[in-house]
Design a protein around this motif. Structure first.
Motif, mmCIF file in Angstrom:
data_model
loop_
_atom_site.group_PDB
_atom_site.id
_atom_site.type_symbol
_atom_site.label_atom_id
_atom_site.label_comp_id
_atom_site.label_asym_id
_atom_site.label_seq_id
_atom_site.Cartn_x
_atom_site.Cartn_y
_atom_site.Cartn_z
ATOM 1 N N ALA A 1 -6.842 7.562 -9.332
ATOM 2 C CA ALA A 1 -7.739 7.389 -8.189
ATOM 3 C C ALA A 1 -7.884 5.916 -7.818
ATOM 4 O O ALA A 1 -7.995 5.566 -6.633
ATOM 5 C CB ALA A 1 -9.103 8.005 -8.481
ATOM 6 N N ASP A 2 -7.877 5.020 -8.823
ATOM 7 C CA ASP A 2 -7.937 3.590 -8.545
ATOM 8 C C ASP A 2 -6.674 3.128 -7.828
ATOM 9 O O ASP A 2 -6.734 2.300 -6.908
ATOM 10 C CB ASP A 2 -8.099 2.800 -9.841
ATOM 11 N N VAL A 3 -5.527 3.616 -8.273
ATOM 12 C CA VAL A 3 -4.254 3.225 -7.645
ATOM 13 C C VAL A 3 -4.235 3.685 -6.186
ATOM 14 O O VAL A 3 -3.831 2.944 -5.286
ATOM 15 C CB VAL A 3 -3.062 3.797 -8.422
ATOM 16 N N MET A 4 -4.702 4.910 -5.949
ATOM 17 C CA MET A 4 -4.742 5.420 -4.578
ATOM 18 C C MET A 4 -5.752 4.638 -3.741
ATOM 19 O O MET A 4 -5.501 4.347 -2.565
ATOM 20 C CB MET A 4 -5.086 6.907 -4.583
ATOM 21 N N GLU A 5 -6.883 4.275 -4.321
ATOM 22 C CA GLU A 5 -7.884 3.474 -3.616
ATOM 23 C C GLU A 5 -7.315 2.093 -3.264
ATOM 24 O O GLU A 5 -7.582 1.560 -2.181
ATOM 25 C CB GLU A 5 -9.143 3.317 -4.469
ATOM 26 N N PHE A 6 -6.537 1.530 -4.177
ATOM 27 C CA PHE A 6 -5.910 0.239 -3.900
ATOM 28 C C PHE A 6 -4.984 0.359 -2.689
ATOM 29 O O PHE A 6 -4.966 -0.509 -1.809
ATOM 30 C CB PHE A 6 -5.130 -0.243 -5.123
ATOM 31 N N VAL B 1 -5.275 2.529 -0.268
ATOM 32 C CA VAL B 1 -6.141 2.686 0.901
ATOM 33 C C VAL B 1 -6.618 1.325 1.399
ATOM 34 O O VAL B 1 -6.564 1.023 2.600
ATOM 35 C CB VAL B 1 -7.350 3.585 0.569
ATOM 36 N N ARG B 2 -7.072 0.476 0.495
ATOM 37 C CA ARG B 2 -7.601 -0.824 0.915
ATOM 38 C C ARG B 2 -6.518 -1.704 1.529
ATOM 39 O O ARG B 2 -6.774 -2.428 2.499
ATOM 40 C CB ARG B 2 -8.274 -1.524 -0.266
ATOM 41 N N ASP B 3 -5.319 -1.657 0.968
ATOM 42 C CA ASP B 3 -4.217 -2.413 1.568
ATOM 43 C C ASP B 3 -3.926 -1.909 2.979
ATOM 44 O O ASP B 3 -3.733 -2.699 3.911
ATOM 45 C CB ASP B 3 -2.954 -2.271 0.711
ATOM 46 N N LEU B 4 -3.878 -0.606 3.149
ATOM 47 C CA LEU B 4 -3.555 -0.036 4.453
ATOM 48 C C LEU B 4 -4.679 -0.257 5.458
ATOM 49 O O LEU B 4 -4.428 -0.466 6.655
ATOM 50 C CB LEU B 4 -3.233 1.449 4.302
ATOM 51 N N GLU B 5 -5.927 -0.208 5.006
ATOM 52 C CA GLU B 5 -7.045 -0.499 5.903
ATOM 53 C C GLU B 5 -6.994 -1.950 6.368
ATOM 54 O O GLU B 5 -7.257 -2.248 7.543
ATOM 55 C CB GLU B 5 -8.369 -0.190 5.214
ATOM 56 N N GLY C 1 0.813 -1.213 0.000
ATOM 57 C CA GLY C 1 0.000 0.000 0.000
ATOM 58 C C GLY C 1 0.840 1.254 0.000
ATOM 59 O O GLY C 1 0.542 2.225 -0.712
ATOM 60 N N VAL C 2 1.912 1.275 0.799
ATOM 61 C CA VAL C 2 2.796 2.447 0.820
ATOM 62 C C VAL C 2 3.440 2.650 -0.543
ATOM 63 O O VAL C 2 3.522 3.774 -1.056
ATOM 64 C CB VAL C 2 3.866 2.299 1.916
ATOM 65 N N ALA C 3 3.907 1.561 -1.150
ATOM 66 C CA ALA C 3 4.531 1.673 -2.472
ATOM 67 C C ALA C 3 3.552 2.218 -3.499
ATOM 68 O O ALA C 3 3.903 3.084 -4.314
ATOM 69 C CB ALA C 3 5.062 0.306 -2.913
ATOM 70 N N TYR C 4 2.313 1.738 -3.478
ATOM 71 C CA TYR C 4 1.332 2.233 -4.439
ATOM 72 C C TYR C 4 0.956 3.688 -4.160
ATOM 73 O O TYR C 4 0.617 4.433 -5.090
ATOM 74 C CB TYR C 4 0.096 1.340 -4.454
ATOM 75 N N TRP C 5 1.005 4.140 -2.896
ATOM 76 C CA TRP C 5 0.782 5.560 -2.626
ATOM 77 C C TRP C 5 1.862 6.399 -3.296
ATOM 78 O O TRP C 5 1.560 7.423 -3.927
ATOM 79 C CB TRP C 5 0.761 5.825 -1.117
#
Length: 570
Positions: free
Chosen positions: A180-185, A187-191, A146-150
């Motif tokens: 926005a999809d990449v950022m949402e991905f 978010v879901r990993d971090l959640e 998730g951090v990497a995708y952010w």
């Protein structure tokens, strides 16, 4: 557009580990007869598989992009001769610019290795592995992914999302997904990580659930600019980047995530800012996530697992061991003059004429910048991450200084909280926002504020995290809803400026200064995203943009949400 994922038979005392280098991000090579089908046979084996996620896979990003993109791009650094910094500072980078492919490749190494760990835990664990260890391992790897995708979503915008590296090995020519999809991905990993990691870290330097909440407070602030209203559902990505307001839904989530850390975690605020940047304080109570570099000479521990930033900031063999390339790498003029009078952070971040550093050259009685040795000729050098020589600290070696890389500190969570409470207001006197904002200021020896605005937050973030690779992302976050304001700000900075007067030891701009140094281009909206490297575009034509800088993207197909707000905050 591949990254080799190497399986090593040993990782010092850690047993089998998975590591990567940033050549390409899909090619896999097994270099040992030990395999994933037999390795994951104990809880300890699962823990050992996590270790390279804290160093090896981040190596190329840490080596140059961490500060080159995060600080050079934002004009915290002036380095007129370093081609891994000045193209990004000067806004004249191209798809062929040095460091571009390495940054992309290293971040996708984190993604690829995280995916491998997740899938190996899910598919290859023996019956000896507990459910607790499997859940923790998957959550830890998803945090890293998730951090990497952010980072990827912030730097490039549109990017390729995947969860199984092997699926793409033979077919890596695939369209990118929207930002926005990449950022949402992410978010879901971090959640998922926040909901499933343990409350306390399983070992020193390892993350826990509150690390994930802290990172969510950052990423929710990004989503507040990228999504129009409500929770992202694929149809409400922002299209007007000058609308002037942020999504209250994500501002509220950022506030709640930050308060979760502040009210429940065991993290604490260091009393002395300078103590954060001493080797002996690696993994101190304020550090929520650090890259964990192995100490020792590279002859002993090898390459790819040691701290190299010091070699790029160190200006002399009297302050850093061996190779030092930081003699012409300076704190920018804009940052140098932005420090307030009496700000204690300046001494810990910047080395300028007459400043005394007793921790350097200890056997010689300490080090006075510009007196013990000649000063830099174009400005003040960078002090942060410069920790002295082995003779001073007993730890550092050439290109292996031993200090960890700060990735998330409690101070950022404090400022994220203040930012979320400020929200769409011009200013706030909210007691909670002021309390945590002023904790950061008063530690620096400054007077507390009675009211805070965006400009107060921008300033505080810049000087608090100077050379910690964050300021560019702060500006990007603002650009999601105040785009032209940010572009104007970038063009108002004194970029690529020399500012030292050798005869008088004064730090000032030249008398004939015109506002920009040599080679600086005018920033435009397109400069808010990096180009894809030429090599990656050649491998995957979907990364070639049209005449307006747009990619042909396809929506990512998300499944049902795994974690609800109730799971996170009740």
């Amino acid at each position: 557009m591949k990254t080799k994922i190497l399986l090593f038979g040993s990782f010092l005392a850690a047993g089998l580990a998975f590591t990567s280098c940033a050549e390409d991000y899909l090619d896999q090579e097994n270099t040992t007869s030990i395999n994933a089908e037999t390795f994951f046979n104990s809880d300890d084996a699962v823990d050992q598989a996590m270790l390279p996620l804290y160093n090896y896979v981040w190596n190329s990003f840490n080596d140059k992009a961490y500060y080159g993109m995060g600080d050079g791009r934002a004009n915290n650094i002036t380095a007129q001769y370093s081609d891994y910094i000045y193209p990004y500072t000067n806004f004249n980078e191209t798809s062929l610019s040095p460091g571009l492919a390495d940054a992309w490749g290293s971040l996708y190494s984190v993604v690829a290795q995280s995916c491998n760990v997740i899938n190996n835990i899910r598919n290859n664990c023996s019956s000896n592995v507990s459910e607790e260890a499997k859940t923790r391992g998957v959550a830890e790897a998803r945090f890293m992914r998730g951090v990497a995708y952010w980072y990827i979503a912030s730097l490039w915008g549109d990017a390729i999302i995947y969860t199984n590296t092997s699926d793409l090995v033979n077919n890596y020519v695939v369209p990118a997904n929207p930002q926005a999809d990449v950022m949402e991905f992410a978010v879901r990993d971090l959640e998922y990580a926040a909901a499933n990691l343990p409350e306390t870290s399983p070992a020193t330097g390892r993350i826990n659930k509150y690390t994930a909440y802290g990172m969510l407070s950052r990423v929710y602030l990004s989503m507040a600019g990228l999504v129009q209203e409500g929770q992202y559902d694929g149809t409400n990505a922002a299209t007007d980047f000058n609308r002037g307001t942020r999504n209250q839904y994500y501002l509220d989530l950022a506030r709640r995530a930050a308060l979760k850390v502040i009210n429940e975690s065991g993290f604490g605020f260091m009393d002395n800012y300078g103590d954060l940047f001493k080797i002996e304080n690696n993994n101190c109570k304020e550090d929520m996530f650090q890259l964990q570099w192995i100490t020792g000479s590279t002859d002993a521990v090898g390459w790819g697992c040691t701290q190299t930033i010091t070699a790029y900031f160190g200006w002399s063999t009297m302050v850093a061991d061996g190779t030092n390339w930081g003699g012409a790498t300076y704190c920018s003029w804009d940052l140098f003059q932005e420090y307030e009078e009496g700000d204690l952070r300046k001494h810990e971040s910047v080395a300028w004429y007459g400043e005394y550093y007793p921790e350097f050259n200890q056997r010689g009685g300490g080090y006075t910048y510009g007196v013990t040795e000649n000063p830099g000729t174009q400005g003040a050098n960078i002090r942060k991450y410069v920790v002295g020589t082995n003779a001073d600290n007993g730890v550092s070696y050439k290109q292996s200084s031993g200090i960890n890389t700060h990735m998330l500190r409690l101070a950022e969570v404090y400022l994220n909280l203040a930012d979320a409470i400020l929200g769409n207001n011009a200013s706030t006197t909210d007691a909670t926002a002021l309390e945590y904002f002023n904790k950061v200021r008063t530690r620096a020896g400054l007077e507390p504020k009675a009211s805070i605005s965006y400009e107060d937050l921008r300033h505080e973030r810049r000087v608090e995290f100077a050379f910690e690779g964050l300021y560019w992302y702060d500006l990007l976050r603002r650009s999601y809803y105040q785009q032209q304001e940010v572009v104007n700000y970038l063009n108002s900075q004194n970029r690529n400026a020399s500012y030292y007067e050798s005869d008088t030891h004064e730090y000032k701009l030249p008398d004939d200064w015109t506002g920009t140094g040599p080679g600086v281009a005018t920033a435009t909206v397109r400069n808010l995203k990096l180009p894809y490297s030429d090599s990656d575009q050649n491998r995957n034509h979907y990364l070639q943009s049209d005449g307006n800088g747009k990619l042909q993207t396809v929506p990512y197909v998300f499944g049902e949400r795994e974690v609800s707000e109730e799971d996170l905050f009740n």
